[in-house]
Design an enzyme around this catalytic site. Structure first.
Site, PDB file in Angstrom:
ATOM      1  N   ARG A 234     -27.865 -16.094  54.225  1.00  0.00           N
ATOM      2  CA  ARG A 234     -26.735 -16.540  55.845  1.00  0.00           C
ATOM      3  C   ARG A 234     -26.769 -15.446  56.690  1.00  0.00           C
ATOM      4  O   ARG A 234     -26.506 -14.342  56.531  1.00  0.00           O
ATOM      5  CB  ARG A 234     -25.363 -16.867  55.168  1.00  0.00           C
ATOM      6  CG  ARG A 234     -25.281 -17.814  54.616  1.00  0.00           C
ATOM      7  CD  ARG A 234     -25.281 -18.686  54.828  1.00  0.00           C
ATOM      8  NE  ARG A 234     -25.202 -20.278  54.355  1.00  0.00           N
ATOM      9  CZ  ARG A 234     -25.892 -21.265  53.667  1.00  0.00           C
ATOM     10  NH1 ARG A 234     -26.572 -20.848  53.856  1.00  0.00           N
ATOM     11  NH2 ARG A 234     -25.690 -21.922  52.900  1.00  0.00           N
ATOM     12  N   ASP A 258     -34.839 -15.708  56.401  1.00  0.00           N
ATOM     13  CA  ASP A 258     -35.103 -17.162  56.392  1.00  0.00           C
ATOM     14  C   ASP A 258     -33.484 -17.844  57.247  1.00  0.00           C
ATOM     15  O   ASP A 258     -33.684 -19.071  58.206  1.00  0.00           O
ATOM     16  CB  ASP A 258     -35.404 -17.908  55.291  1.00  0.00           C
ATOM     17  CG  ASP A 258     -35.026 -19.091  55.135  1.00  0.00           C
ATOM     18  OD1 ASP A 258     -37.028 -19.761  55.531  1.00  0.00           O
ATOM     19  OD2 ASP A 258     -34.266 -19.621  54.859  1.00  0.00           O
ATOM     20  N   GLU A 263     -28.498 -18.627  64.796  1.00  0.00           N
ATOM     21  CA  GLU A 263     -29.118 -19.953  64.242  1.00  0.00           C
ATOM     22  C   GLU A 263     -29.609 -21.728  64.067  1.00  0.00           C
ATOM     23  O   GLU A 263     -29.996 -22.364  64.635  1.00  0.00           O
ATOM     24  CB  GLU A 263     -29.852 -20.215  62.242  1.00  0.00           C
ATOM     25  CG  GLU A 263     -29.052 -20.603  62.036  1.00  0.00           C
ATOM     26  CD  GLU A 263     -29.251 -20.220  60.048  1.00  0.00           C
ATOM     27  OE1 GLU A 263     -29.917 -19.378  59.373  1.00  0.00           O
ATOM     28  OE2 GLU A 263     -29.729 -21.594  59.428  1.00  0.00           O
ATOM     29  N   HIS A 295     -35.254 -21.876  58.039  1.00  0.00           N
ATOM     30  CA  HIS A 295     -33.494 -22.021  57.282  1.00  0.00           C
ATOM     31  C   HIS A 295     -34.468 -22.889  55.698  1.00  0.00           C
ATOM     32  O   HIS A 295     -34.106 -23.788  55.837  1.00  0.00           O
ATOM     33  CB  HIS A 295     -32.831 -21.897  57.335  1.00  0.00           C
ATOM     34  CG  HIS A 295     -31.096 -22.695  56.238  1.00  0.00           C
ATOM     35  ND1 HIS A 295     -30.514 -21.595  56.592  1.00  0.00           N
ATOM     36  CD2 HIS A 295     -31.859 -22.574  55.619  1.00  0.00           C
ATOM     37  CE1 HIS A 295     -29.728 -21.486  56.235  1.00  0.00           C
ATOM     38  NE2 HIS A 295     -30.042 -22.393  55.351  1.00  0.00           N
TER      39      HIS A 295
HETATM   40  P1  NAD Z   1     -23.922 -17.760  43.252  1.00  0.00           P
HETATM   41  O1  NAD Z   1     -22.709 -18.065  44.103  1.00  0.00           O
HETATM   42  O2  NAD Z   1     -25.088 -18.872  42.216  1.00  0.00           O
HETATM   43  O3  NAD Z   1     -24.417 -16.402  43.824  1.00  0.00           O
HETATM   44  C1  NAD Z   1     -23.721 -15.946  44.933  1.00  0.00           C
HETATM   45  C2  NAD Z   1     -23.164 -14.751  43.647  1.00  0.00           C
HETATM   46  O4  NAD Z   1     -23.573 -13.857  45.032  1.00  0.00           O
HETATM   47  C3  NAD Z   1     -22.682 -14.186  43.146  1.00  0.00           C
HETATM   48  O5  NAD Z   1     -23.048 -13.909  41.581  1.00  0.00           O
HETATM   49  C4  NAD Z   1     -21.242 -13.844  43.398  1.00  0.00           C
HETATM   50  O6  NAD Z   1     -20.268 -12.544  42.381  1.00  0.00           O
HETATM   51  C5  NAD Z   1     -22.112 -12.902  44.156  1.00  0.00           C
HETATM   52  N1  NAD Z   1     -20.582 -12.650  44.927  1.00  0.00           N
HETATM   53  C6  NAD Z   1     -20.148 -13.234  46.531  1.00  0.00           C
HETATM   54  N2  NAD Z   1     -18.930 -11.998  46.806  1.00  0.00           N
HETATM   55  C7  NAD Z   1     -19.971 -11.491  46.737  1.00  0.00           C
HETATM   56  C8  NAD Z   1     -20.313  -9.661  47.496  1.00  0.00           C
HETATM   57  N3  NAD Z   1     -18.863  -9.659  48.246  1.00  0.00           N
HETATM   58  N4  NAD Z   1     -20.647  -8.667  47.286  1.00  0.00           N
HETATM   59  C9  NAD Z   1     -22.409  -9.011  46.329  1.00  0.00           C
HETATM   60  N5  NAD Z   1     -22.228 -10.520  45.878  1.00  0.00           N
HETATM   61  C10 NAD Z   1     -20.821 -11.354  46.031  1.00  0.00           C
HETATM   62  O7  NAD Z   1     -25.095 -18.313  44.889  1.00  0.00           O
HETATM   63  P2  NAD Z   1     -27.094 -18.797  44.855  1.00  0.00           P
HETATM   64  O8  NAD Z   1     -27.346 -20.355  44.806  1.00  0.00           O
HETATM   65  O9  NAD Z   1     -27.315 -18.009  44.359  1.00  0.00           O
HETATM   66  O10 NAD Z   1     -27.094 -18.775  46.402  1.00  0.00           O
HETATM   67  C11 NAD Z   1     -27.175 -17.224  47.191  1.00  0.00           C
HETATM   68  C12 NAD Z   1     -26.912 -17.723  48.910  1.00  0.00           C
HETATM   69  O11 NAD Z   1     -28.232 -18.117  48.720  1.00  0.00           O
HETATM   70  C13 NAD Z   1     -25.891 -18.832  48.961  1.00  0.00           C
HETATM   71  O12 NAD Z   1     -24.719 -18.057  49.093  1.00  0.00           O
HETATM   72  C14 NAD Z   1     -26.503 -19.169  50.238  1.00  0.00           C
HETATM   73  O13 NAD Z   1     -25.760 -18.185  51.223  1.00  0.00           O
HETATM   74  C15 NAD Z   1     -28.090 -18.904  49.851  1.00  0.00           C
HETATM   75  N6  NAD Z   1     -29.419 -20.015  50.437  1.00  0.00           N
HETATM   76  C16 NAD Z   1     -29.869 -20.415  51.136  1.00  0.00           C
HETATM   77  C17 NAD Z   1     -30.752 -20.990  50.996  1.00  0.00           C
HETATM   78  C18 NAD Z   1     -31.577 -21.056  51.911  1.00  0.00           C
HETATM   79  O14 NAD Z   1     -32.819 -22.216  52.296  1.00  0.00           O
HETATM   80  N7  NAD Z   1     -31.733 -20.091  52.531  1.00  0.00           N
HETATM   81  C19 NAD Z   1     -30.583 -22.794  50.077  1.00  0.00           C
HETATM   82  C20 NAD Z   1     -29.450 -22.421  49.340  1.00  0.00           C
HETATM   83  C21 NAD Z   1     -28.581 -21.134  49.365  1.00  0.00           C
END
Ligand code: NAD
Length: 344
Positions: A234, A258, A263, A295
């Site tokens: 994000r 990305d 954005e 993105h």
């Molecule tokens: P997920 O929920 O499986 O994993 C997120 C991880 O972050 C978890 O292990 C959680 O414990 C950890 N976390 C929570 N708070 C935290 C903190 N303060 N410090 C460190 N770690 C912390 O999510 P995911 O499916 O792996 O997705 C991760 C991120 O990727 C999403 O939140 C989203 O913002 C982003 N995303 C981006 C795209 C894209 O197209 N660019 C697509 C999907 C997701």
């Protein structure tokens, strides 16, 4: 059931029409984003289907409620664009917690390889029959240390990919995953140790109050000279001004983004014929060691199929059973103390 589908793109439609028609959900596609100016378009629909840059703030939630719209179906995992506290008790908010962690993790590695092997430069050169190698020297990923912040679904796939390249992993997560730390090539460490010892830092955590600007002036100061910053999570995880300063001072060796803080004003649209109003974004894009994709990390056939299938199933679950495993709920603390999507 009828759903107003905001921020619709041509690549969304075939998948949503396919799963919608099989399950009695009709989507009306609007190109505009949802916000307080466009919310009137949702009148007469049972729900709205929204993406990362739609705005579901208190004003929009109250308007939806007044119109009798009671489902917000996010077709993404992150939900920082929804005022969950205000939505509580008013609307059902469902999301797609995982669609293809491989899509995002593979895109992250694609950006990293492009950057460190200067593929973006050589692609342009050879198209102009310029076969010079000057300025294209890269570095091996093998043996380098990557710091991974957030070891959920995407972070863990990215770690697997990095291990395939023979990289060492320093991981940080507020809720560390059991069994991931092997005491050797993958180790959980504190944030400071990660900043101080990583050649490359990749962000895979959600955007929360804790993680807002996790890459900032102070954290960059702790980093190794020439650190490479990867953000496919994000935009607001990175203070873009601090990143730009780090690039200008040569502290940051490269950045692959990305996502970008502002954005929603630009990404997903064609501004090629316009004057870029965002000076920070323009300056970042002008840097030879910055790669920006808009993105795009999620955008694979597999992910689009999963997003449409899960979104339609979420809608049907709420309509028929009044509950859904992918419902987000402020009351159980999910939005304040995010536990990787475990809301119940
Ligand atoms: P997920 O929920 O499986 O994993 C997120 C991880 O972050 C978890 O292990 C959680 O414990 C950890 N976390 C929570 N708070 C935290 C903190 N303060 N410090 C460190 N770690 C912390 O999510 P995911 O499916 O792996 O997705 C991760 C991120 O990727 C999403 O939140 C989203 O913002 C982003 N995303 C981006 C795209 C894209 O197209 N660019 C697509 C999907 C997701």
């Amino acid at each position: 059931m009828r759903f107003a589908f905001f921020d619709a793109k041509p690549y969304d439609k075939p998948f949503f029409e396919k799963y919608g028609s099989k399950n009695g959900v009709e989507f009306k596609f609007f190109e505009t984003k949802l916000n307080s100016d466009t919310v009137e378009l949702a009148k007469g629909f049972d729900g709205v289907c929204v993406f990362v840059n739609d705005t579901v703030d208190a004003e929009v939630i109250d308007s939806l409620r007044e119109m009798g719209v009671n489902i917000v179906a996010l077709r993404c995992a992150g939900f920082n664009n929804v005022d969950m506290k205000h939505a509580f008790g008013k609307l059902h908010v469902v999301r797609v917690p995982a669609y293809s962690p491989y899509a995002v993790a593979e895109h992250t590695m694609a950006l990293l390889l492009t950057s460190v092997r200067r593929i973006h430069k050589s692609y342009i050169r050879t198209r102009d029959f310029n076969f010079s190698l000057s300025g294209l020297t890269g570095f091996d990923l093998h043996g380098k240390t990557v710091g991974v912040i957030g070891t959920g679904k995407i972070g863990r796939v990215f770690i697997d990919i990095c291990r395939g390249f023979g990289m060492k992993v320093l991981a940080y997560d507020k809720y560390p995953a059991e069994g991931l730390d092997n005491g050797d090539t993958i180790r959980y460490v504190g944030l400071d140790e990660l900043f101080e010892n990583s050649n490359i830092i990749s962000l895979h955590c959600p955007l929360t109050d804790d993680t807002y600007h996790i890459i900032n002036e102070d954290s960059l100061a702790k980093c190794k000279q020439g650190v490479v910053i990867l953000n496919t999570s994000r935009g607001s995880l990175v203070d873009a001004e601090a990143l730009l300063a780090g690039i200008k001072s040569r502290k940051v060796g490269a950045a692959c983004l990305d996502v970008y803080e502002e954005e929603s004003d630009f990404f997903f649209e064609d501004y090629s014929g316009h004057i870029m109003e965002d000076d920070t974004l323009a300056r970042l894009i002008s840097m030879p060691n910055v790669i920006v994709s808009s993105h795009q990390a999620f955008l694979t056939e597999e992910a689009l199929e999963n997003i449409a299938e899960t979104t339609v199933r979420n809608i049907v679950d709420i309509a028929q059973k009044k509950q859904c495993a992918n419902e987000l709920c402020y009351r159980c603390g999910n939005t304040e103390d995010y536990k990787g999507g475990k809301c119940f």
